[in-house]
Scaffold this motif. Sequence first.
Motif, PDB file in Angstrom:
ATOM      1  N   LEU A 128       0.732  -1.240   0.124  1.00  0.00           N
ATOM      2  CA  LEU A 128       0.101  -0.031  -0.041  1.00  0.00           C
ATOM      3  C   LEU A 128       0.929   1.264  -0.009  1.00  0.00           C
ATOM      4  O   LEU A 128       0.632   2.306  -0.669  1.00  0.00           O
ATOM      5  N   GLY A 129       1.965   1.252   0.747  1.00  0.00           N
ATOM      6  CA  GLY A 129       2.894   2.298   0.799  1.00  0.00           C
ATOM      7  C   GLY A 129       4.047   1.970   1.308  1.00  0.00           C
ATOM      8  O   GLY A 129       4.320   0.874   2.045  1.00  0.00           O
ATOM      9  N   GLN A 130       4.914   2.667   1.115  1.00  0.00           N
ATOM     10  CA  GLN A 130       6.575   2.174   1.420  1.00  0.00           C
ATOM     11  C   GLN A 130       7.210   3.478   1.768  1.00  0.00           C
ATOM     12  O   GLN A 130       7.373   4.371   0.797  1.00  0.00           O
ATOM     13  N   TYR A 131       8.189   3.637   2.921  1.00  0.00           N
ATOM     14  CA  TYR A 131       8.967   4.346   3.111  1.00  0.00           C
ATOM     15  C   TYR A 131      10.503   3.733   2.695  1.00  0.00           C
ATOM     16  O   TYR A 131      10.753   2.667   3.169  1.00  0.00           O
ATOM     17  N   ASP A 132      11.311   4.183   1.805  1.00  0.00           N
ATOM     18  CA  ASP A 132      12.627   3.725   1.155  1.00  0.00           C
ATOM     19  C   ASP A 132      13.658   4.239   1.490  1.00  0.00           C
ATOM     20  O   ASP A 132      13.898   5.324   0.949  1.00  0.00           O
ATOM     21  N   PRO A 133      14.389   3.671   2.443  1.00  0.00           N
ATOM     22  CA  PRO A 133      15.596   4.384   2.799  1.00  0.00           C
ATOM     23  C   PRO A 133      16.884   4.068   1.774  1.00  0.00           C
ATOM     24  O   PRO A 133      18.118   4.636   2.142  1.00  0.00           O
ATOM     25  N   LEU A 134      16.528   3.432   0.845  1.00  0.00           N
ATOM     26  CA  LEU A 134      17.500   3.076  -0.145  1.00  0.00           C
ATOM     27  C   LEU A 134      18.781   2.364   0.156  1.00  0.00           C
ATOM     28  O   LEU A 134      19.811   2.892   0.080  1.00  0.00           O
ATOM     29  N   LEU A 135      18.512   1.161   0.872  1.00  0.00           N
ATOM     30  CA  LEU A 135      19.703   0.597   1.755  1.00  0.00           C
ATOM     31  C   LEU A 135      20.648  -0.041   0.572  1.00  0.00           C
ATOM     32  O   LEU A 135      19.956  -0.488  -0.459  1.00  0.00           O
ATOM     33  N   LEU A 136      21.750   0.246   0.710  1.00  0.00           N
ATOM     34  CA  LEU A 136      22.872  -0.333   0.038  1.00  0.00           C
ATOM     35  C   LEU A 136      22.992   0.089  -1.235  1.00  0.00           C
ATOM     36  O   LEU A 136      23.597  -0.001  -2.193  1.00  0.00           O
ATOM     37  N   ALA A 137      22.346   1.420  -1.238  1.00  0.00           N
ATOM     38  CA  ALA A 137      22.640   2.272  -2.467  1.00  0.00           C
ATOM     39  C   ALA A 137      24.006   2.930  -2.572  1.00  0.00           C
ATOM     40  O   ALA A 137      24.812   2.731  -1.583  1.00  0.00           O
ATOM     41  N   GLU A 138      24.749   3.429  -3.718  1.00  0.00           N
ATOM     42  CA  GLU A 138      26.082   3.673  -3.812  1.00  0.00           C
ATOM     43  C   GLU A 138      26.470   4.952  -3.097  1.00  0.00           C
ATOM     44  O   GLU A 138      27.514   4.882  -2.391  1.00  0.00           O
ATOM     45  N   ALA A 139      25.597   5.867  -2.937  1.00  0.00           N
ATOM     46  CA  ALA A 139      25.707   7.172  -2.127  1.00  0.00           C
ATOM     47  C   ALA A 139      25.730   6.789  -0.579  1.00  0.00           C
ATOM     48  O   ALA A 139      25.200   5.721  -0.249  1.00  0.00           O
ATOM     49  N   ALA A 140      26.331   7.657   0.042  1.00  0.00           N
ATOM     50  CA  ALA A 140      26.334   7.587   1.465  1.00  0.00           C
ATOM     51  C   ALA A 140      25.141   7.786   2.148  1.00  0.00           C
ATOM     52  O   ALA A 140      24.349   8.502   1.378  1.00  0.00           O
ATOM     53  N   PRO A 141      24.774   7.164   3.037  1.00  0.00           N
ATOM     54  CA  PRO A 141      23.496   7.333   3.372  1.00  0.00           C
ATOM     55  C   PRO A 141      22.877   9.051   3.861  1.00  0.00           C
ATOM     56  O   PRO A 141      21.824   9.376   3.396  1.00  0.00           O
ATOM     57  N   ASP A 142      23.662   9.755   4.149  1.00  0.00           N
ATOM     58  CA  ASP A 142      23.383  11.245   4.408  1.00  0.00           C
ATOM     59  C   ASP A 142      23.250  11.888   3.067  1.00  0.00           C
ATOM     60  O   ASP A 142      22.547  13.127   2.923  1.00  0.00           O
ATOM     61  N   ASP A 143      23.735  11.179   2.003  1.00  0.00           N
ATOM     62  CA  ASP A 143      23.506  11.861   0.543  1.00  0.00           C
ATOM     63  C   ASP A 143      22.470  11.228  -0.395  1.00  0.00           C
ATOM     64  O   ASP A 143      22.277  11.947  -1.186  1.00  0.00           O
ATOM     65  N   ARG A 144      21.623  10.334   0.380  1.00  0.00           N
ATOM     66  CA  ARG A 144      20.609   9.863  -0.599  1.00  0.00           C
ATOM     67  C   ARG A 144      19.507  10.359  -0.471  1.00  0.00           C
ATOM     68  O   ARG A 144      18.891  11.221   0.392  1.00  0.00           O
ATOM     69  N   ASN A 145      18.900  10.379  -1.389  1.00  0.00           N
ATOM     70  CA  ASN A 145      17.530  10.954  -1.776  1.00  0.00           C
ATOM     71  C   ASN A 145      16.428   9.692  -1.254  1.00  0.00           C
ATOM     72  O   ASN A 145      16.081   8.808  -1.886  1.00  0.00           O
ATOM     73  N   HIS A 146      16.163   9.449   0.059  1.00  0.00           N
ATOM     74  CA  HIS A 146      15.216   8.710   0.489  1.00  0.00           C
ATOM     75  C   HIS A 146      13.819   9.035  -0.330  1.00  0.00           C
ATOM     76  O   HIS A 146      13.683   9.981  -0.729  1.00  0.00           O
ATOM     77  N   ALA A 147      13.074   7.822  -0.432  1.00  0.00           N
ATOM     78  CA  ALA A 147      11.728   8.027  -0.846  1.00  0.00           C
ATOM     79  C   ALA A 147      10.476   7.406  -0.171  1.00  0.00           C
ATOM     80  O   ALA A 147      10.622   6.652   0.696  1.00  0.00           O
ATOM     81  N   LEU A 148       9.510   8.020  -0.811  1.00  0.00           N
ATOM     82  CA  LEU A 148       8.075   7.774   0.061  1.00  0.00           C
ATOM     83  C   LEU A 148       7.214   7.354  -1.176  1.00  0.00           C
ATOM     84  O   LEU A 148       7.103   8.229  -2.223  1.00  0.00           O
ATOM     85  N   TYR A 149       6.512   6.163  -1.102  1.00  0.00           N
ATOM     86  CA  TYR A 149       5.666   5.548  -1.949  1.00  0.00           C
ATOM     87  C   TYR A 149       4.236   5.262  -1.864  1.00  0.00           C
ATOM     88  O   TYR A 149       4.203   4.556  -0.476  1.00  0.00           O
ATOM     89  N   PHE A 150       3.442   5.640  -2.634  1.00  0.00           N
ATOM     90  CA  PHE A 150       2.119   5.152  -2.344  1.00  0.00           C
ATOM     91  C   PHE A 150       1.507   4.608  -3.596  1.00  0.00           C
ATOM     92  O   PHE A 150       1.590   5.152  -4.589  1.00  0.00           O
ATOM     93  N   VAL A 151       1.083   3.227  -3.277  1.00  0.00           N
ATOM     94  CA  VAL A 151       0.479   2.487  -4.524  1.00  0.00           C
ATOM     95  C   VAL A 151      -0.804   2.600  -4.693  1.00  0.00           C
ATOM     96  O   VAL A 151      -1.685   1.992  -4.067  1.00  0.00           O
ATOM     97  N   HIS A 152      -1.323   3.581  -5.307  1.00  0.00           N
ATOM     98  CA  HIS A 152      -2.507   4.202  -5.319  1.00  0.00           C
ATOM     99  C   HIS A 152      -3.739   3.153  -5.745  1.00  0.00           C
ATOM    100  O   HIS A 152      -4.814   3.071  -5.098  1.00  0.00           O
ATOM    101  N   PRO A 153      -3.642   2.437  -6.930  1.00  0.00           N
ATOM    102  CA  PRO A 153      -4.489   1.300  -7.166  1.00  0.00           C
ATOM    103  C   PRO A 153      -4.571   0.342  -6.213  1.00  0.00           C
ATOM    104  O   PRO A 153      -5.593  -0.266  -5.722  1.00  0.00           O
ATOM    105  N   ASN A 154      -3.511   0.023  -5.314  1.00  0.00           N
ATOM    106  CA  ASN A 154      -3.558  -0.898  -4.244  1.00  0.00           C
ATOM    107  C   ASN A 154      -4.435  -0.252  -2.952  1.00  0.00           C
ATOM    108  O   ASN A 154      -5.545  -0.860  -2.506  1.00  0.00           O
ATOM    109  N   ILE A 155      -4.242   0.757  -2.808  1.00  0.00           N
ATOM    110  CA  ILE A 155      -4.978   1.726  -1.765  1.00  0.00           C
ATOM    111  C   ILE A 155      -6.574   1.919  -1.931  1.00  0.00           C
ATOM    112  O   ILE A 155      -7.372   1.545  -1.114  1.00  0.00           O
TER     113      ILE A 155
END
Length: 320
Positions: A128-155
Amino acid sequence: MDIFRSVRTVTSASGDGHVDWTAVADAAKASTAAGSLELSEADRSGYATDVRDARDRLRSLGGVEFDLPDTVEIQNRHHWIDANVDTFRRVMAPVEREVPQTLFPGVSRVVNTGTLSFMLAFLGRNVLGQYDPLLLAEAAPDDRNHALYFVHPNIVQVATDLDVSLPRFRRWIAFHEVSHAAEFGAAPWLSTYLERRVERGVDALAAGDVDREAFAELDTAMTAVEGYAELLMDRAFDDDYADLRAKLDARRQGGGPVAQLARRLLGLGLKRRQYERGADFFHAVADDRGLAGASIVWEQPENLPTDAELDDPEQWLARV
């Protein structure tokens, strides 16, 4: 939705690796209807208002300074699958890199590709929704563009299935996901902490071993993450949501045998246990020391409860 095309895509998986990631995405999307993203103006403003209200209320209530992710997306199911293929690929990279190919690499590649496409397709139809801290992405955690998703059709679909108000249900999902953003904002070290446990666990699997300590620490940390979010939800959401939780739990326990098997394989029952166990712990702490006392958990990694302390909050209070 085209099951035949999905199967054909999996069986034609190619490349040199253990998994054909392009085929994973294509097959998962072929077996999953994308769903409508035709949003009314009320829908668009509703999502924006819910997210802002959740941020403002959680900042005020929890005394935690955090920003919303730069990326806040309203997605269909195919968008969600594409975003999470990247996550699966990052997690699997050490296994693909270290584990030698089998005697029949083509067969193994098809099996691996089919398994992962099935998992992503099932999740894509249910998340339904997801907060994505983008674990294991190449950039350092402080430099990442964390993301927030809402899957509208499922909601929309789940609100209809549960016979609940769509605006209220959407708002509940928004508050829950923004609660996770608040946790990671309060604990800049949390992404790195989780990553190291994931890396240890996956590296051990790649070497043919199991790092039980890494997986246990990861489970304990995620129990704290889910439990604290439940505490924030209880204190911050506009009204009681026990009816929503009960209806959603009943829906998850239903479904056919394939759905039940998929939930077991994906550990979704474990996730529910994390919610409940973590919530019991943090409610006990907050009842004794207030929300500020519970929030101390995010000051440093050493403040995370141990597995034993999750079942004995007094032990954690005495230590921390």
